[in-house]
Design a protein around this motif. Structure first.
Motif, PDB file in Angstrom:
ATOM      1  N   PHE B 444       0.789  -1.213  -0.156  1.00 45.85           N
ATOM      2  CA  PHE B 444      -0.027   0.021  -0.078  1.00 45.85           C
ATOM      3  C   PHE B 444       0.992   1.408  -0.018  1.00 45.85           C
ATOM      4  CE2 PHE B 444      -2.125   3.329   2.579  1.00 45.85           C
ATOM      5  CZ  PHE B 444      -3.286   3.616   1.920  1.00 45.85           C
ATOM      6  N   ALA B 445       2.052   1.226   0.782  1.00 45.51           N
ATOM      7  CA  ALA B 445       2.831   2.455   0.995  1.00 45.51           C
ATOM      8  C   ALA B 445       3.506   2.530  -0.281  1.00 45.51           C
ATOM      9  CB  ALA B 445       3.798   2.393   2.022  1.00 45.51           C
ATOM     10  N   SER B 446       3.961   1.362  -1.010  1.00 46.21           N
ATOM     11  CA  SER B 446       4.864   1.523  -2.143  1.00 46.21           C
ATOM     12  C   SER B 446       3.981   1.865  -3.429  1.00 46.21           C
ATOM     13  CB  SER B 446       5.367   0.109  -2.377  1.00 46.21           C
ATOM     14  OG  SER B 446       5.638   0.003  -3.720  1.00 46.21           O
ATOM     15  N   VAL B 447       2.739   1.657  -3.487  1.00 46.61           N
ATOM     16  CA  VAL B 447       2.023   1.597  -4.823  1.00 46.61           C
ATOM     17  C   VAL B 447       0.851   2.595  -4.672  1.00 46.61           C
ATOM     18  CG1 VAL B 447       1.092   0.664  -6.714  1.00 46.61           C
ATOM     19  CG2 VAL B 447       2.700  -0.724  -5.296  1.00 46.61           C
ATOM     20  N   THR B 448      -0.021   2.153  -3.618  1.00 47.65           N
ATOM     21  CA  THR B 448      -1.388   2.834  -3.654  1.00 47.65           C
ATOM     22  C   THR B 448      -1.443   4.342  -3.025  1.00 47.65           C
ATOM     23  OG1 THR B 448      -1.805   0.526  -3.010  1.00 47.65           O
ATOM     24  CG2 THR B 448      -3.757   2.282  -3.525  1.00 47.65           C
ATOM     25  N   MET B 449      -0.238   4.381  -1.998  1.00 50.98           N
ATOM     26  CA  MET B 449      -0.581   5.735  -1.157  1.00 50.98           C
ATOM     27  C   MET B 449      -0.685   6.845  -2.101  1.00 50.98           C
ATOM     28  SD  MET B 449       1.469   6.699   2.148  1.00 50.98           S
ATOM     29  CE  MET B 449       1.104   5.611   3.536  1.00 50.98           C
ATOM     30  N   ALA B 450       0.075   6.881  -3.087  1.00 50.43           N
ATOM     31  CA  ALA B 450       0.241   8.286  -3.707  1.00 50.43           C
ATOM     32  C   ALA B 450      -1.007   8.634  -4.085  1.00 50.43           C
ATOM     33  CB  ALA B 450       1.310   8.017  -5.019  1.00 50.43           C
ATOM     34  N   VAL B 451      -2.062   7.799  -4.334  1.00 50.82           N
ATOM     35  CA  VAL B 451      -3.273   8.119  -4.951  1.00 50.82           C
ATOM     36  C   VAL B 451      -3.948   8.900  -3.812  1.00 50.82           C
ATOM     37  CG1 VAL B 451      -5.523   7.544  -5.937  1.00 50.82           C
ATOM     38  CG2 VAL B 451      -3.153   6.133  -6.215  1.00 50.82           C
ATOM     39  N   PHE B 452      -3.966   8.559  -2.352  1.00 53.47           N
ATOM     40  CA  PHE B 452      -4.635   9.038  -1.294  1.00 53.47           C
ATOM     41  C   PHE B 452      -3.951  10.379  -0.761  1.00 53.47           C
ATOM     42  CE2 PHE B 452      -5.700   4.670  -1.337  1.00 53.47           C
ATOM     43  CZ  PHE B 452      -7.061   4.617  -0.836  1.00 53.47           C
ATOM     44  N   LEU B 453      -2.791  10.675  -1.136  1.00 52.38           N
ATOM     45  CA  LEU B 453      -2.439  12.009  -0.842  1.00 52.38           C
ATOM     46  C   LEU B 453      -2.710  13.194  -1.612  1.00 52.38           C
ATOM     47  CD1 LEU B 453       1.263  10.666  -0.099  1.00 52.38           C
ATOM     48  CD2 LEU B 453      -0.336  11.266   1.545  1.00 52.38           C
ATOM     49  N   PRO B 454      -2.961  14.204  -1.061  1.00 51.22           N
ATOM     50  CA  PRO B 454      -3.394  15.335  -1.826  1.00 51.22           C
ATOM     51  C   PRO B 454      -2.243  15.834  -2.924  1.00 51.22           C
ATOM     52  CG  PRO B 454      -2.717  15.976   0.464  1.00 51.22           C
ATOM     53  CD  PRO B 454      -2.650  14.489   0.315  1.00 51.22           C
ATOM     54  N   GLU B 455      -2.646  16.663  -3.650  1.00 51.57           N
ATOM     55  CA  GLU B 455      -1.934  17.199  -4.778  1.00 51.57           C
ATOM     56  C   GLU B 455      -0.511  17.929  -4.346  1.00 51.57           C
ATOM     57  OE1 GLU B 455      -2.114  20.301  -8.392  1.00 51.57           O
ATOM     58  OE2 GLU B 455      -3.559  20.289  -6.953  1.00 51.57           O
ATOM     59  N   GLY B 456       0.369  17.506  -4.766  1.00 49.81           N
ATOM     60  CA  GLY B 456       1.490  18.492  -4.463  1.00 49.81           C
ATOM     61  C   GLY B 456       2.471  17.548  -3.339  1.00 49.81           C
ATOM     62  N   VAL B 457       1.741  16.982  -2.731  1.00 55.69           N
ATOM     63  CA  VAL B 457       2.351  15.941  -1.598  1.00 55.69           C
ATOM     64  C   VAL B 457       2.935  14.594  -1.977  1.00 55.69           C
ATOM     65  CG1 VAL B 457       2.020  14.950   0.620  1.00 55.69           C
ATOM     66  CG2 VAL B 457       0.853  17.170   0.042  1.00 55.69           C
ATOM     67  N   ASN B 458       4.262  14.716  -2.002  1.00 51.66           N
ATOM     68  CA  ASN B 458       4.797  13.439  -2.472  1.00 51.66           C
ATOM     69  C   ASN B 458       5.900  12.935  -1.515  1.00 51.66           C
ATOM     70  OD1 ASN B 458       5.391  11.046  -3.944  1.00 51.66           O
ATOM     71  ND2 ASN B 458       6.795  12.388  -5.619  1.00 51.66           N
ATOM     72  N   PHE B 459       5.747  11.883  -0.797  1.00 51.55           N
ATOM     73  CA  PHE B 459       6.782  11.719   0.166  1.00 51.55           C
ATOM     74  C   PHE B 459       7.618  10.653  -0.341  1.00 51.55           C
ATOM     75  CE2 PHE B 459       3.175  12.849   3.095  1.00 51.55           C
ATOM     76  CZ  PHE B 459       4.077  13.818   3.606  1.00 51.55           C
ATOM     77  N   GLU B 460       8.802  10.763   0.067  1.00 53.76           N
ATOM     78  CA  GLU B 460       9.750   9.282  -0.300  1.00 53.76           C
ATOM     79  C   GLU B 460       9.419   8.210   0.291  1.00 53.76           C
ATOM     80  OE1 GLU B 460      14.275   9.081   0.722  1.00 53.76           O
ATOM     81  OE2 GLU B 460      13.850  11.287   1.097  1.00 53.76           O
ATOM     82  N   LEU B 461       9.642   7.157  -0.566  1.00 53.29           N
ATOM     83  CA  LEU B 461       9.326   5.618  -0.083  1.00 53.29           C
ATOM     84  C   LEU B 461       9.191   5.512   1.322  1.00 53.29           C
ATOM     85  CD1 LEU B 461       7.972   2.910  -1.001  1.00 53.29           C
ATOM     86  CD2 LEU B 461      10.176   2.344  -1.862  1.00 53.29           C
ATOM     87  N   VAL B 462      10.700   5.798   1.727  1.00 52.35           N
ATOM     88  CA  VAL B 462      10.975   5.602   3.275  1.00 52.35           C
ATOM     89  C   VAL B 462      10.071   6.011   4.086  1.00 52.35           C
ATOM     90  CG1 VAL B 462      12.773   5.646   4.680  1.00 52.35           C
ATOM     91  CG2 VAL B 462      13.402   5.156   2.721  1.00 52.35           C
ATOM     92  N   VAL B 463       9.611   7.260   3.890  1.00 50.82           N
ATOM     93  CA  VAL B 463       8.843   8.088   4.738  1.00 50.82           C
ATOM     94  C   VAL B 463       7.211   7.451   4.508  1.00 50.82           C
ATOM     95  CG1 VAL B 463       7.710  10.377   5.254  1.00 50.82           C
ATOM     96  CG2 VAL B 463      10.142  10.186   4.334  1.00 50.82           C
ATOM     97  N   ARG B 464       6.839   7.112   3.552  1.00 56.40           N
ATOM     98  CA  ARG B 464       5.532   6.435   3.436  1.00 56.40           C
ATOM     99  C   ARG B 464       5.530   4.973   4.157  1.00 56.40           C
ATOM    100  NH1 ARG B 464       4.828   5.705  -2.972  1.00 56.40           N
ATOM    101  NH2 ARG B 464       6.967   6.856  -2.973  1.00 56.40           N
TER     102      ARG B 464
END
Lengths: 358, 600
Positions: B444-464
């Motif tokens: 989920f952290a690696s693939v799906t989470m990016a969809v749930f985060l608001p625009e412009g918010v992009n965390f590094e994989l480690v942070v996710r």
């Protein structure tokens, strides 16, 4: 009263948050669509300032990490080559070490720009999974490895492994190939699947399986390392499957595909002319017009029209080397040689062939 | 001497051979244990093992691709942790003492163990040759055994004599600990290790020459140990100061955060952002908090306080999901937490002043950490993350525990709350997180989470990954803590109510301390599990300590060929993990003892 107020405010805030997130998600979705359709990966890479290259976590000779953390190997060198072509600096690359399970997801999600991760070009991967494949850099094929002591010889076939225990790594095409092949040859085998190839070799050495099977390159490498040239046999001579390994990128991005493909072709053409990183500066480009065009000696419009600098492929050869150099530097120490194999030059009867640079 | 011998015979008769079944058990168990050790030694000493594959790759194991020119940052991180350790050992200096003969008996035990292992180690070990036939080879010849046996026997005799001289000089236990730590540092300057040498054509030269340990390893360790000693003495000077002790405890909590966000990371600091964004946010939020603290007893403020709190929560909730600087989000969150506790703690003028100081310091610390954590790193590595190998394992373990423990406390309290919505949300979070496997969360952290985060918010994989880990172990912590809460008798709550404590005071002063005390063993085992589970991140392409040994080293062919040497690396990894988890569980047992657990 006060508690009720807090509760109602909480509910209100949750509704607000829910609305906000919904909007944000929609925006993200729109944004992503926008990213993928309009902008070529090439522009993205140039804008970012470095290439994101997907490699294997560990494949001897193909992608390795040395004791000081630096990367090397056949696949890694092609990543360096693409970076050299785009930026004129081979070191502008960020490697992502991918397991075979997540390589295509990672590529599709845009986490890597290109995969050089000994990935076999197959029809379903090409069509269903939204990938496109570049020119094959290494022609591999699945073979089997057995012991001479068990009566296996180089002329053995799949029919001879009847009743033997065969080890291979689970969930790959190798597993499917050997089951299919043994079934067709009428051999009943006991298939033992393990997670990684190294484990299969450990089991083979410990005598827990009689045969191991995977891509021929890995088998040859392991046989050399274990000093078993006289004891272990690799068979059948012509592999039981075709495993063309090469670059993979997202489909429908021909601008980026051209860059990756022609970087590979440039290393092959340079090899055809015998141009290496050592003698690339002394090439007589007037006498060899194809090299002149490829290295951008005149106006280099072939490269500038691709969105690269005129001397892009000169940088590739100068900084990384030609196909033969990449091959021998990484694979010769493992006992894998080009001569007489599928990876020889087409002029010597191999399959390594590049379209002309015109 | 004779008496002691008789004593030990008596002990053995009483405890090991008291009856026939017990004798059989003793013999059978020692047989198994011996067999296990012999097997392990035989495996480790067989000629097909290349232990240099472990030694040569230490750098890869610890920091993976962290660039050599920035190694000073790694040393500073390690050094800071050890300096803090020295200071703490000094501050909480043990009052216990041990005599010289006790020290010698410790040495005697170590040398006896060494002697024992030298005696029982097998001479032959089995190697499977390329034909699949098991061969026995002499891996531990008699000469080598004698070379080790004689010195260790001499040591045993010497220490035995010294021990029985009954020397009664007393040493402080903390001083002794420093002395023990000095032993490996001194050894580092004496011992020589086999080292890989390559000839001009990059071929490995056999046999590997014995070389002293590289200066780049032993010099920093020596300097760090010197600082450790210095701070130990400083600490023991101030051991009566309660304030320094309290500061030290808080610093321990902040140290890893500071190391990971500033020292190890080397963030890119952009002055205009700090001046134009960080400082205004800091001042604004600080003023809101400070004003609330100052005017909390004003009748008007008191009247509208709950509405104010509700609005604040709503604003924070919204801010979390829109695109504002992450500092604003976290500062608002801290403000909410602070505002909730303000009415409970600030009544007197002195209390208010102290609270304002605490508020300022914690907000400042938060701002500094967030600035470092959210900035890009200046470290250039040829891979996705600057964290790899042990630094990644450590990051995941520490942050997993750090973030998830408070989260677990909040969730547990929330689940016991009287407000239905809070209870529902907390129960939902706990059940949802626990009912899905950790690996699924990682995907989920690696693939799906990016969809749930608001625009412009992009965390590094480690942070996710850190985020899902926090929730995952937080849910387990919450259930453990809830178990602790249920063990508190109702009378405790009623007593707290009877003396007029506020709900906050009741929870923080009466319930929580007792609940946490009761569940220390479970908490420690959760922490150990989190530490070991961190190796699962390998499936989403993060290279942790285990993956380095299992995958990367076993495929190295350049510059030195270690292909196929994965088993010795796995053994090393097992040993390494064991050291950490064992130390952790021993420490927790000591804490339990100090708190008198299990004596009720």
């Amino acid at each position: 009263m006060s508690k009720k107020a807090i509760v109602s405010l909480l509910i209100l805030s949750m509704i607000a948050v829910a609305c906000a997130t919904e909007e944000a998600v929609e925006e993200v979705a729109v944004e992503e669509e926008h990213d993928h359709s309009d902008e070529s990966t090439l522009d993205e890479v140039i804008e970012r300032g470095f290439l994101k290259c997907g490699i294997s976590t560990g494949a001897t000779g193909f992608s390795e990490q040395a004791d000081d953390g630096s990367f090397g190997g056949f696949d890694v060198d092609f990543c360096y080559a693409v970076a050299a072509a785009v930026f004129g600096d081979y070191s502008k690359v960020e490697f992502k070490q991918l397991t075979s399970a997540e390589r295509f997801t990672s590529l599709a999600a845009g986490e890597v720009d290109v995969l050089f991760r000994n990935t076999t070009w197959t029809q379903s991967r090409d069509t269903e999974l939204g990938n496109d494949f570049g020119p094959t850099t290494y022609f591999d094929g699945q073979q089997l490895l057995g012991r001479k002591a068990d009566g296996i010889t180089e002329s053995s076939t799949l029919a001879d492994i009847d009743g033997l225990r065969v080890c291979t790594n689970a969930g790959t095409t190798t597993e499917k190939n050997i089951t299919e092949g043994a079934g067709l040859a009428g051999a009943t085998i006991e298939l033992v699947t393990v997670e990684a190839f190294a484990e299969a070799v450990d089991k083979f050495i410990a005598g827990e399986c009689d045969i191991i099977t995977t891509d021929g390159s890995a088998l040859v490498g392991r046989r050399a390392v274990n000093d078993a040239l006289n004891d272990w046999v690799i068979f059948p001579t012509s592999p039981i499957s075709k495993e063309p390994l090469g670059p993979t990128y997202r489909s429908n991005d021909s601008e980026w595909a051209d860059v990756v493909n022609w970087t590979v072709y440039a290393t092959i053409i340079a090899d055809e002319y015998g141009v290496t990183s050592a003698n690339v500066d002394s090439v007589d480009t007037d006498a060899l017009p194809e090299l002149g065009r490829l290295f951008g000696a005149n106006d280099g419009e072939l490269q500038t029209k691709m969105g690269l600098s005129a001397d892009a492929f000169y940088n590739v050869i100068k900084q990384v080397g030609n196909y033969d150099q990449i091959y021998s530097r990484n694979l010769n120490p493992l006992g894998l040689f080009r001569e007489g194999g599928a990876n020889d030059r087409w002029t010597n009867g191999g399959l390594i062939y590049a379209p002309p640079a015109r | 001497m004779n008496l002691e011998f008789k004593k030990s015979i008596a002990w053995m008769r009483e405890n090991l051979f008291s009856s026939i079944p017990s004798s059989i058990l003793t013999v059978a168990t020692s047989f198994f244990v011996l067999g296990f050790f012999r097997g392990l030694f035989g495996f480790a000493m067989a000629s097909d093992k290349d232990w240099l594959s472990v030694l040569n790759n230490m750098q890869l194991y610890m920091v993976q691709a962290y660039p050599e020119e920035d190694f000073i940052r790694v040393w500073i991180s390690v050094g800071l942790a050890l300096v803090f350790a020295g200071m703490s050992i000094g501050l909480w200096k043990s009052t216990e003492e041990s005599s010289l003969s006790e020290v010698f008996s410790k040495f005697l035990r170590v040398s006896l163990a060494f002697l024992f292992f030298t005696v029982v180690a097998p001479t032959f070990s089995s190697v499977t040759d390329n034909d699949g036939i098991i061969q026995t080879e002499e891996s531990f010849p008699m000469e080598t055994r004698l070379q080790l046996l004689i010195p260790s026997a001499i040591l045993v005799v010497v220490f035995f004599v010294l021990k029985n001289l009954k020397l009664n000089y007393k040493f402080n236990k903390s001083d002794l600990l420093c002395f023990y730590l000095a032993i490996p540092i001194v050894l580092m300057w004496i011992i020589k290790l086999p080292t890989i040498q390559l000839d001009s054509s990059n071929q490995r030269i056999f046999p590997d020459p014995l070389m002293p340990i590289a200066d780049t390893t032993k010099t920093p360790w020596t300097i760090i140990f010197g600082l450790f000693l210095a701070f130990y003495f400083i600490g023991s000077r101030f051991k009566d100061s309660k304030n320094i002790k309290r500061t030290m405890s808080i610093s321990w909590v902040l140290l890893p955060l500071f190391i990971f966000s500033w020292i190890f990371k080397k963030p890119e600091i952009d002055l205009p952002t700090i001046l134009g964004q960080d400082i205004p946010i800091f001042i604004g939020i600080f003023l809101i908090g400070a004003l609330t603290i100052t005017f909390i007893n004003n009748p008007v403020v008191e009247k509208y306080f709950s509405i104010y709190l509700g609005v604040l929560i709503a604003i924070t909730g919204i801010a979390l999901f829109i695109s504002v600087p992450i500092l604003l989000k976290s500062a608002l969150l801290l403000l909410v937490l602070f505002t909730i506790v303000i009415p409970a703690v600030s009544s007197s003028t002195k209390g208010k002043r102290n609270l304002i100081i605490v508020w300022g310091v914690s907000l400042f610390t938060l701002s500094v950490l967030i600035r470092g954590g959210s900035s890009d790193t200046q470290i250039i590595v040829q891979q996705q993350s600057i964290f790899g190998g042990f630094s990644l394992t450590w990051l995941l373990a520490i942050f997993g525990t750090y973030v998830s423990f408070p989260l677990g406390v909040l969730l547990a309290l929330g689940r016991n709350s009287k407000l239905p919505i809070v209870r529902l949300v907390c129960t939902g979070i706990i059940e949802l997180t626990r009912s899905v496997p950790y690996i699924t969360w990682l995907f989920f952290a690696s693939v799906t989470m990016a969809v749930f985060l608001p625009e412009g918010v992009n965390f590094e994989l480690v942070v996710r990954v850190l985020m899902v880990t926090a929730f995952f172990s937080g849910a387990y912590f919450a259930e453990n803590i809830r178990g602790g809460l249920q063990s508190i008798p109702k009378g405790q709550y009623e007593a707290a109510d009877a003396i007029g404590m506020s709900p906050f005071q009741k929870t923080s002063l009466i319930v929580m301390p007792q609940a946490l005390r009761a569940i220390i063993p479970t908490l420690v085992s959760s922490a150990i599990t989190a530490f070991k589970d961190s190796s699962l991140v390998t499936i989403i392409g993060l290279i942790d300590f285990l993956t380095i040994g299992k995958v990367i080293i076993g495929t190295q062919s350049i510059p030195v060929n270690f292909v196929g040497h994965d088993r010795e690396n796995l053994l090393f990894i097992a040993f390494f993990y064991w050291i950490f988890t064992f130390t952790l569980s021993r420490r927790s047992m000591k804490v339990e003892k100090r708190l008198g657990l299990g004596e009720r």
